[in-house]
Design a protein around this motif. Structure first.
Motif, PDB file in Angstrom:
ATOM      1  N   ALA A  76       5.892   1.124   4.742  1.00  0.00           N
ATOM      2  CA  ALA A  76       4.959   0.918   5.852  1.00  0.00           C
ATOM      3  C   ALA A  76       4.742   2.200   6.641  1.00  0.00           C
ATOM      4  CB  ALA A  76       5.475  -0.180   6.779  1.00  0.00           C
ATOM      5  N   ALA A  77       5.581   3.216   6.423  1.00  0.00           N
ATOM      6  CA  ALA A  77       5.470   4.484   7.146  1.00  0.00           C
ATOM      7  C   ALA A  77       5.958   5.605   6.231  1.00  0.00           C
ATOM      8  CB  ALA A  77       6.280   4.423   8.443  1.00  0.00           C
ATOM      9  N   ASP A  78       5.995   6.815   6.770  1.00  0.00           N
ATOM     10  CA  ASP A  78       6.375   8.003   6.006  1.00  0.00           C
ATOM     11  C   ASP A  78       7.894   8.077   5.868  1.00  0.00           C
ATOM     12  OD1 ASP A  78       6.535  10.380   4.739  1.00  0.00           O
ATOM     13  OD2 ASP A  78       5.607  11.581   6.318  1.00  0.00           O
ATOM     14  N   ASN A  79       8.362   8.180   4.644  1.00  0.00           N
ATOM     15  CA  ASN A  79       9.804   8.250   4.410  1.00  0.00           C
ATOM     16  C   ASN A  79      10.394   9.628   4.666  1.00  0.00           C
ATOM     17  OD1 ASN A  79      11.058   5.715   3.571  1.00  0.00           O
ATOM     18  ND2 ASN A  79       9.634   5.748   1.841  1.00  0.00           N
ATOM     19  N   THR A  80       9.578  10.611   4.982  1.00  0.00           N
ATOM     20  CA  THR A  80      10.098  11.955   5.230  1.00  0.00           C
ATOM     21  C   THR A  80      10.640  12.122   6.639  1.00  0.00           C
ATOM     22  OG1 THR A  80       7.889  12.744   5.885  1.00  0.00           O
ATOM     23  CG2 THR A  80       8.492  12.936   3.547  1.00  0.00           C
ATOM     24  N   THR A  81      10.412  11.168   7.517  1.00  0.00           N
ATOM     25  CA  THR A  81      10.915  11.233   8.889  1.00  0.00           C
ATOM     26  C   THR A  81      11.883  10.077   9.140  1.00  0.00           C
ATOM     27  OG1 THR A  81       9.105   9.890   9.795  1.00  0.00           O
ATOM     28  CG2 THR A  81       8.752  12.266   9.645  1.00  0.00           C
ATOM     29  N   ALA A  82      12.789  10.285  10.106  1.00  0.00           N
ATOM     30  CA  ALA A  82      13.765   9.239  10.433  1.00  0.00           C
ATOM     31  C   ALA A  82      13.082   8.013  11.022  1.00  0.00           C
ATOM     32  CB  ALA A  82      14.804   9.798  11.412  1.00  0.00           C
ATOM     33  N   ASP A  83      12.078   8.228  11.858  1.00  0.00           N
ATOM     34  CA  ASP A  83      11.359   7.098  12.445  1.00  0.00           C
ATOM     35  C   ASP A  83      10.602   6.320  11.386  1.00  0.00           C
ATOM     36  OD1 ASP A  83      10.342   5.690  14.904  1.00  0.00           O
ATOM     37  OD2 ASP A  83       8.431   6.399  14.101  1.00  0.00           O
ATOM     38  N   GLY A  84      10.020   7.029  10.424  1.00  0.00           N
ATOM     39  CA  GLY A  84       9.307   6.350   9.343  1.00  0.00           C
ATOM     40  C   GLY A  84      10.242   5.547   8.457  1.00  0.00           C
ATOM     41  N   ARG A  85      11.404   6.107   8.144  1.00  0.00           N
ATOM     42  CA  ARG A  85      12.365   5.374   7.322  1.00  0.00           C
ATOM     43  C   ARG A  85      12.860   4.120   8.035  1.00  0.00           C
ATOM     44  NH1 ARG A  85      13.923  10.737   6.105  1.00  0.00           N
ATOM     45  NH2 ARG A  85      15.562  10.681   7.713  1.00  0.00           N
ATOM     46  N   GLN A  86      13.008   4.209   9.357  1.00  0.00           N
ATOM     47  CA  GLN A  86      13.441   3.044  10.119  1.00  0.00           C
ATOM     48  C   GLN A  86      12.399   1.920  10.041  1.00  0.00           C
ATOM     49  OE1 GLN A  86      16.342   2.155  11.814  1.00  0.00           O
ATOM     50  NE2 GLN A  86      15.194   0.244  11.840  1.00  0.00           N
ATOM     51  N   LYS A  87      11.134   2.260  10.104  1.00  0.00           N
ATOM     52  CA  LYS A  87      10.078   1.261  10.001  1.00  0.00           C
ATOM     53  C   LYS A  87      10.015   0.644   8.608  1.00  0.00           C
ATOM     54  CE  LYS A  87       7.101   3.273  13.575  1.00  0.00           C
ATOM     55  NZ  LYS A  87       5.784   3.877  13.868  1.00  0.00           N
ATOM     56  N   ASN A  88      10.406   1.397   7.608  1.00  0.00           N
ATOM     57  CA  ASN A  88      10.362   0.872   6.240  1.00  0.00           C
ATOM     58  C   ASN A  88      11.495  -0.102   5.955  1.00  0.00           C
ATOM     59  OD1 ASN A  88       8.062   2.318   5.537  1.00  0.00           O
ATOM     60  ND2 ASN A  88       9.227   4.120   4.897  1.00  0.00           N
ATOM     61  N   ARG A  89      12.606   0.002   6.673  1.00  0.00           N
ATOM     62  CA  ARG A  89      13.728  -0.926   6.481  1.00  0.00           C
ATOM     63  C   ARG A  89      13.426  -2.184   7.291  1.00  0.00           C
ATOM     64  NH1 ARG A  89      16.520   4.023   7.384  1.00  0.00           N
ATOM     65  NH2 ARG A  89      17.087   3.355   9.497  1.00  0.00           N
ATOM     66  N   ARG A  90      12.923  -3.196   6.612  1.00  0.00           N
ATOM     67  CA  ARG A  90      12.399  -4.360   7.322  1.00  0.00           C
ATOM     68  C   ARG A  90      12.397  -5.585   6.416  1.00  0.00           C
ATOM     69  NH1 ARG A  90       8.509  -1.663   4.704  1.00  0.00           N
ATOM     70  NH2 ARG A  90       6.647  -2.765   3.988  1.00  0.00           N
ATOM     71  N   VAL A  91      12.205  -6.737   7.034  1.00  0.00           N
ATOM     72  CA  VAL A  91      11.958  -8.001   6.331  1.00  0.00           C
ATOM     73  C   VAL A  91      10.657  -8.575   6.866  1.00  0.00           C
ATOM     74  CG1 VAL A  91      12.731 -10.364   5.939  1.00  0.00           C
ATOM     75  CG2 VAL A  91      14.379  -8.493   5.869  1.00  0.00           C
ATOM     76  N   GLU A  92       9.745  -8.877   5.973  1.00  0.00           N
ATOM     77  CA  GLU A  92       8.453  -9.426   6.365  1.00  0.00           C
ATOM     78  C   GLU A  92       8.389 -10.900   5.991  1.00  0.00           C
ATOM     79  OE1 GLU A  92       5.303  -7.170   4.672  1.00  0.00           O
ATOM     80  OE2 GLU A  92       5.689  -5.377   5.889  1.00  0.00           O
ATOM     81  N   ILE A  93       8.114 -11.730   6.989  1.00  0.00           N
ATOM     82  CA  ILE A  93       7.924 -13.168   6.777  1.00  0.00           C
ATOM     83  C   ILE A  93       6.448 -13.461   6.988  1.00  0.00           C
ATOM     84  CG2 ILE A  93       8.595 -15.480   7.491  1.00  0.00           C
ATOM     85  CD1 ILE A  93      11.162 -14.294   8.635  1.00  0.00           C
ATOM     86  N   THR A  94       5.762 -13.888   5.936  1.00  0.00           N
ATOM     87  CA  THR A  94       4.315 -14.101   6.001  1.00  0.00           C
ATOM     88  C   THR A  94       4.003 -15.572   5.763  1.00  0.00           C
ATOM     89  OG1 THR A  94       3.925 -11.879   5.127  1.00  0.00           O
ATOM     90  CG2 THR A  94       2.066 -13.416   5.112  1.00  0.00           C
ATOM     91  N   VAL A  95       3.346 -16.184   6.746  1.00  0.00           N
ATOM     92  CA  VAL A  95       2.858 -17.560   6.602  1.00  0.00           C
ATOM     93  C   VAL A  95       1.492 -17.476   5.933  1.00  0.00           C
ATOM     94  CG1 VAL A  95       2.345 -19.711   7.780  1.00  0.00           C
ATOM     95  CG2 VAL A  95       4.129 -18.205   8.678  1.00  0.00           C
ATOM     96  N   LEU A  96       1.426 -17.842   4.687  1.00  0.00           N
ATOM     97  CA  LEU A  96       0.232 -17.601   3.867  1.00  0.00           C
ATOM     98  C   LEU A  96      -0.889 -18.581   4.203  1.00  0.00           C
ATOM     99  CD1 LEU A  96       1.935 -17.003   0.422  1.00  0.00           C
ATOM    100  CD2 LEU A  96       1.227 -15.302   2.110  1.00  0.00           C
ATOM    101  N   ARG A  97      -2.117 -18.083   4.027  1.00  0.00           N
ATOM    102  CA  ARG A  97      -3.291 -18.930   4.183  1.00  0.00           C
ATOM    103  C   ARG A  97      -3.599 -19.626   2.865  1.00  0.00           C
ATOM    104  NH1 ARG A  97      -5.027 -14.801   7.949  1.00  0.00           N
ATOM    105  NH2 ARG A  97      -5.742 -15.795   9.881  1.00  0.00           N
ATOM    106  N   GLN A  98      -2.886 -20.674   2.592  1.00  0.00           N
ATOM    107  CA  GLN A  98      -3.145 -21.463   1.383  1.00  0.00           C
ATOM    108  C   GLN A  98      -2.627 -22.879   1.605  1.00  0.00           C
ATOM    109  OE1 GLN A  98       0.411 -20.636  -1.673  1.00  0.00           O
ATOM    110  NE2 GLN A  98      -0.871 -18.854  -1.350  1.00  0.00           N
ATOM    111  N   LEU A  99      -3.340 -23.818   1.021  1.00  0.00           N
ATOM    112  CA  LEU A  99      -2.986 -25.215   1.163  1.00  0.00           C
ATOM    113  C   LEU A  99      -2.054 -25.652   0.059  1.00  0.00           C
ATOM    114  CD1 LEU A  99      -6.477 -26.727   2.075  1.00  0.00           C
ATOM    115  CD2 LEU A  99      -4.625 -26.146   3.649  1.00  0.00           C
ATOM    116  N   GLN A 100      -1.155 -26.546   0.380  1.00  0.00           N
ATOM    117  CA  GLN A 100      -0.299 -27.138  -0.614  1.00  0.00           C
ATOM    118  C   GLN A 100      -1.091 -28.150  -1.436  1.00  0.00           C
ATOM    119  OE1 GLN A 100       2.117 -25.080  -0.855  1.00  0.00           O
ATOM    120  NE2 GLN A 100       3.875 -26.408  -0.504  1.00  0.00           N
ATOM    121  N   GLN A 101      -0.773 -28.233  -2.700  1.00  0.00           N
ATOM    122  CA  GLN A 101      -1.472 -29.186  -3.575  1.00  0.00           C
ATOM    123  C   GLN A 101      -1.130 -30.625  -3.177  1.00  0.00           C
ATOM    124  OE1 GLN A 101      -3.740 -28.359  -5.729  1.00  0.00           O
ATOM    125  NE2 GLN A 101      -3.451 -26.147  -5.450  1.00  0.00           N
TER     126      GLN A 101
END
Length: 283
Positions: free
Chosen positions: A258-283
């Motif tokens: 999600a960010a530049d891995n060459t900087t400490a701040d960028g590496r911190q942003k990349n270490r993450r967990v993303e929870i996405t509530v998807l736009r799709q209906l259950q069958q």
């Protein structure tokens, strides 16, 4: 007597000429030249512009366009009045409009039922889900603001759904995949909101590009990212008793930064967990 008949017979006999057979090609050549001349005369005649007819056509078009009512002003264009389909109508009669068009400015014909067409069950379900997603996003944003978690949790509305990004510092210790005790309250809050939804929730683990240290039990970032996503999933399933059919998880290591891995701040942003509530209906 015989001599005269003999002379008369000789006078009717044509003496052949040697030049006739040699000059016959000139007849064919003359015919060819004549045909070429006729061809070019026809081509020249077709290429000439009839100025009088051109002016008549131009005047007729100008008259047609100038006599029609403007569509922008409520008319029906160049086919209006005596110029088009309504030629049989009395010009002095008031214009009542045509079927499917606006009777007056800002008013639609009552027969136009496009807006009143009932929505299908699937369309209604999509609308309901969209309202639920927008309500979910607003409630999470209020929770983050009230608990001052802006540096740890970020919520965004993406085309695929509502994305909730949690920093690894909020969830895990360095190089580990066990949830911190301090994150349980927030995770339980998210679980209570997810119970109200009938859609798929995707959990994705991400890391930076730094190699795993020797003290870690994980072989590489692939194992670490997958284990962290699984820990979040286990919390929802085992402790909050959510339906496992509504979840999916994956670990992507450092392949989706999600960010530049060459900087400490960028590496911190990349270490993450993303929870996405998807736009799709259950069958």
């Amino acid at each position: 007597m015989r001599q005269r008949q003999h002379e008369r017979g000789r006078s009717w006999k044509k003496t052949p000429q040697n030049g006739d057979s040699k000059d016959r090609w000139m007849i064919t050549y003359a015919d060819l030249i004549t045909l070429l001349l006729i061809f070019f005369v026809i081509m020249y005649g077709m290429s000439r512009l009839d100025v009088e007819k051109y002016e008549q056509v131009t005047q007729s078009l100008q008259h047609t366009f100038s006599s029609g009512n403007s569509i922008m002003s409520g008319g029906s264009g160049i086919l209006d009045g005596s110029q088009g389909l309504n030629s049989g109508k009395d010009p002095s009669a008031p214009d009542t409009g045509s079927a499917g068009s606006a009777d007056k400015a800002g008013q639609k014909n009552p027969d136009d039922s496009d807006d009143s067409k009932p929505l299908s069950e699937r369309e209604l379900a999509f609308r309901k889900q969209e309202e639920e997603l927008q309500d979910l996003m607003a409630r999470i944003e209020d929770y983050v603001k009230d608990n001052q978690l802006q540096d740890q949790i970020h919520v965004s509305d993406l085309p695929k759904g509502i994305s909730i990004t949690l920093s690894d510092r909020f969830l895990f210790d360095t190089g580990k995949a066990d949830l911190k005790e301090g994150s349980a309250k927030t995770m339980a809050k998210l679980a209570s909101l997810f119970k109200q939804l009938d859609t798929v929730i995707s959990i994705e683990g991400h890391t930076d590009n730094q190699p795993i240290v020797r003290v870690s039990k994980f072989k590489d970032n692939w194992e670490l990212s997958g284990a962290r996503a699984l820990s979040v999933l286990r919390f929802f399933l085992d402790k909050e008793k959510l339906d496992p059919q509504h979840f999916q998880y994956a670990g992507y290591a450092d392949t989706r930064p999600a960010a530049d891995n060459t900087t400490a701040d960028g590496r911190q942003k990349n270490r993450r967990v993303e929870i996405t509530v998807l736009r799709q209906l259950q069958q």
